[in-house]
Design a protein around this motif. Sequence first.
Motif, PDB file in Angstrom:
ATOM      1  N   ASP A 120       0.814  -1.218   0.000  1.00 13.18           N
ATOM      2  CA  ASP A 120       0.000   0.000   0.000  1.00 13.18           C
ATOM      3  C   ASP A 120       0.844   1.263   0.000  1.00 13.18           C
ATOM      4  O   ASP A 120       0.325   2.352  -0.195  1.00 13.18           O
ATOM      5  N   THR A 121       2.142   1.129   0.249  1.00 12.69           N
ATOM      6  CA  THR A 121       2.973   2.320   0.439  1.00 12.69           C
ATOM      7  C   THR A 121       3.363   2.998  -0.855  1.00 12.69           C
ATOM      8  O   THR A 121       3.789   4.130  -0.862  1.00 12.69           O
ATOM      9  N   LYS A 122       3.228   2.305  -1.981  1.00 14.00           N
ATOM     10  CA  LYS A 122       3.659   2.884  -3.249  1.00 14.00           C
ATOM     11  C   LYS A 122       2.597   3.834  -3.811  1.00 14.00           C
ATOM     12  O   LYS A 122       1.410   3.582  -3.720  1.00 14.00           O
ATOM     13  N   THR A 155       6.649  -4.955  -6.181  1.00 13.34           N
ATOM     14  CA  THR A 155       6.652  -5.283  -4.758  1.00 13.34           C
ATOM     15  C   THR A 155       8.066  -5.655  -4.305  1.00 13.34           C
ATOM     16  O   THR A 155       8.806  -6.310  -5.044  1.00 13.34           O
ATOM     17  N   PHE A 156       8.425  -5.235  -3.104  1.00 13.59           N
ATOM     18  CA  PHE A 156       9.726  -5.582  -2.539  1.00 13.59           C
ATOM     19  C   PHE A 156       9.621  -6.996  -1.969  1.00 13.59           C
ATOM     20  O   PHE A 156       9.146  -7.214  -0.863  1.00 13.59           O
ATOM     21  N   GLU A 160      10.532 -13.831  -7.450  1.00 18.52           N
ATOM     22  CA  GLU A 160      10.825 -13.282  -8.784  1.00 18.52           C
ATOM     23  C   GLU A 160       9.655 -13.453  -9.748  1.00 18.52           C
ATOM     24  O   GLU A 160       9.484 -12.654 -10.666  1.00 18.52           O
ATOM     25  N   ASN A 161       8.851 -14.483  -9.535  1.00 15.78           N
ATOM     26  CA  ASN A 161       7.677 -14.672 -10.395  1.00 15.78           C
ATOM     27  C   ASN A 161       6.675 -13.547 -10.200  1.00 15.78           C
ATOM     28  O   ASN A 161       6.073 -13.053 -11.155  1.00 15.78           O
ATOM     29  N   GLN A 162       6.513 -13.143  -8.954  1.00 16.26           N
ATOM     30  CA  GLN A 162       5.592 -12.034  -8.670  1.00 16.26           C
ATOM     31  C   GLN A 162       6.103 -10.735  -9.289  1.00 16.26           C
ATOM     32  O   GLN A 162       5.346  -9.975  -9.914  1.00 16.26           O
ATOM     33  N   ILE A 163       7.407 -10.476  -9.131  1.00 12.27           N
ATOM     34  CA  ILE A 163       8.017  -9.264  -9.705  1.00 12.27           C
ATOM     35  C   ILE A 163       7.817  -9.250 -11.221  1.00 12.27           C
ATOM     36  O   ILE A 163       7.393  -8.248 -11.803  1.00 12.27           O
TER      37      ILE A 163
END
Length: 222
Positions: A120-122, A155-156, A160-163
């Motif tokens: 939510d911070t981005k 997302t941090f 790697e799949n999510q990125i």
Amino acid sequence: MSIKDNLSTIKATLPTHVTLVAVSKTKPVSDLEEAYNAGQRVFGENKIQEMTDKWEQLPKDIEWHMIGHVQRNKVKYMAPYVSLIHGVDSFKLLKEIDKQGAKCDRVIKCLLQVHIAEEDTKFGFDENELLSIFNLEEFALLKNVEVVGLMGMATFTEDENQIAREFKGLKGLFDKINASTTINLNMEILSMGMSGDYKIAIENGSTMVRIGSSIFGARNYQ
């Protein structure tokens, strides 16, 4: 390794169509001079005052990119010289950049920031907000800003799949806007990828990466 060595190592991994933004925030002018002497000409800062101080001291063929969150009341300080503003996340900010660009008799290039991360911070627009802006009559009246692309931060996470999925989604949106017959935009820049994930970003269509610590070493926020 020196800044020069770090730069040449990273540049060797970048395809020719990808622009390297050396993220120099918190770093002294001497570090930027070392990178400049090694051939680097594009620098990214996240604080307008710090960027302006460096702009005043360094050679004028440098392209300054504002990569941090921008407060509207500070736009006037960078309007005379900034090359690209990465994080435009509201129409109000776009209008302010247009206003300050007019005062400086410049067209200021901007990237619209899209929220692609699960955190939510981005900051950033979602797809619907973005598409609605392009259809505003007011948007067509802006003469001193030019939207040249999109920017997003994944997302941090170690996943790697999510990125890759998040970057791929932004590339899809970028292509959709460029292919649209109702939106008169031909965007060239897709800014995504930082020190930790820039290789994944490039695999998924990034044309501009923002790399700091891998060039200049760890930051000191004291």
